[in-house]
Design a protein around this motif. Structure first.
Motif, PDB file in Angstrom:
ATOM      1  N   CYS A   8      12.000 -25.871  42.920  1.00  0.00           N
ATOM      2  CA  CYS A   8      12.185 -25.118  44.166  1.00  0.00           C
ATOM      3  C   CYS A   8      13.067 -25.888  45.154  1.00  0.00           C
ATOM      4  O   CYS A   8      12.916 -27.084  45.329  1.00  0.00           O
ATOM      5  N   HIS A   9      13.992 -25.171  45.794  1.00  0.00           N
ATOM      6  CA  HIS A   9      14.889 -25.811  46.760  1.00  0.00           C
ATOM      7  C   HIS A   9      14.248 -25.985  48.134  1.00  0.00           C
ATOM      8  O   HIS A   9      14.688 -26.796  48.929  1.00  0.00           O
ATOM      9  N   ARG A  10      13.243 -25.146  48.440  1.00  0.00           N
ATOM     10  CA  ARG A  10      12.837 -25.128  49.849  1.00  0.00           C
ATOM     11  C   ARG A  10      11.413 -25.564  50.142  1.00  0.00           C
ATOM     12  O   ARG A  10      11.068 -25.700  51.313  1.00  0.00           O
ATOM     13  N   CYS A  61       8.413 -21.593  45.849  1.00  0.00           N
ATOM     14  CA  CYS A  61       8.414 -20.408  46.717  1.00  0.00           C
ATOM     15  C   CYS A  61       8.586 -19.131  45.901  1.00  0.00           C
ATOM     16  O   CYS A  61       8.236 -18.046  46.357  1.00  0.00           O
ATOM     17  N   GLY A  62       9.163 -19.255  44.699  1.00  0.00           N
ATOM     18  CA  GLY A  62       9.377 -18.089  43.846  1.00  0.00           C
ATOM     19  C   GLY A  62      10.548 -17.239  44.279  1.00  0.00           C
ATOM     20  O   GLY A  62      10.848 -16.220  43.646  1.00  0.00           O
ATOM     21  N   ASP A  63      11.238 -17.624  45.332  1.00  0.00           N
ATOM     22  CA  ASP A  63      12.260 -16.761  45.913  1.00  0.00           C
ATOM     23  C   ASP A  63      13.466 -17.571  46.412  1.00  0.00           C
ATOM     24  O   ASP A  63      13.925 -17.372  47.526  1.00  0.00           O
ATOM     25  N   CYS A  64      13.954 -18.486  45.573  1.00  0.00           N
ATOM     26  CA  CYS A  64      15.179 -19.226  45.909  1.00  0.00           C
ATOM     27  C   CYS A  64      15.959 -19.403  44.601  1.00  0.00           C
ATOM     28  O   CYS A  64      15.401 -19.221  43.523  1.00  0.00           O
ATOM     29  N   CYS A  69      14.116 -21.550  42.043  1.00  0.00           N
ATOM     30  CA  CYS A  69      12.973 -20.887  41.384  1.00  0.00           C
ATOM     31  C   CYS A  69      13.447 -19.805  40.411  1.00  0.00           C
ATOM     32  O   CYS A  69      12.910 -19.681  39.309  1.00  0.00           O
TER      33      CYS A  69
HETATM   34 ZN   LIG Z   1      11.872 -21.771  45.538  1.00  0.00          ZN
END
Ligand SMILES: [Zn+2]
Length: 205
Positions: A178-180, A185-188, A191
């Motif tokens: 994950c970048h954030r 987060c499942g949404d980057c 991910c």
């Molecule tokens: Zn992420």
């Protein structure tokens, strides 16, 4: 796809992600180094990198390079910088990281720093491209110490890299993408890529 051979005089920058984990597994370098440059997921990445190095039986060091005042993109906050080529772009990141890695390599008498940029990274930001590494290598080699900077997987996809490394679930289980955030987060882009790559790679095994 190029075949990546062991390189015992290299230092590998290990982020705890899939690419650098597979690269370290193939290169079997003298040293792996995690750099905390102020990225949001540094806690998870640092833990993952240490666990990956231990799993692979490779020497490991952590280095702090506080760049938060100069950062940007998803690994900093959710505000992209003007002119940003991709949401995760952190300006000049790989140049900073390669330079820090070279300074550590010099101290250890090593001749090469390897970064785990893979095929496709150069489409998202110039500092993931082969052209970038060619130029940076020339710049680094002309300086005292003569340290080389290489990206052995720049023409290899992450799935092919995992195949070459025959990465198993025990090893992959330590990695983070994950970048954030420290929890995925499942949404980057990090991910999303992880999900696609693991779906393709693991269904083969
Ligand atoms: Zn992420």
């Amino acid at each position: 796809m190029s075949t990546i051979a062991a390189d015992p005089s290299a230092l590998v920058l290990l982020s705890g992600g899939l690419d650098s984990t597979a690269l370290a597994s193939l290169l079997r370098p003298a040293l792996t180094v995690f750099i905390d440059y102020g990225q949001l997921p540094h806690t998870a990445e640092s833990r993952a990198a240490g666990a990956v190095a231990a799993h692979l039986g490779l020497p490991f060091e952590r280095v702090r390079l506080p760049l938060r005042e100069l950062g940007g993109g998803l690994m900093m906050d959710d505000t992209p910088l003007p002119g940003s080529p991709s949401p995760e772009w952190w300006p000049y990141r790989n140049q900073f990281l390669a330079t820090a890695g070279a300074a550590v390599a010099l101290r250890h008498g090593l001749s090469r720093v390897a970064l785990a940029s893979v095929e496709g990274d150069g489409d998202r930001h110039v500092d993931g491209s082969q052209a970038f590494y060619r130029q940076l290598n020339a710049l680094m080699k002309m300086q005292e110490g003569g340290i080389e900077v290489v990206a052995p997987a720049a023409q290899t996809t992450t799935v092919d890299l995992l195949r070459q490394a025959t990465a198993d679930r025990a090893l992959l289980g330590w990695t983070v993408s994950c970048h954030r955030a420290n929890e995925p987060c499942g949404d980057c882009p990090g991910c999303w890529k992880r999900e696609l790559v693991l779906a393709e790679y693991l269904q083969e095994g």
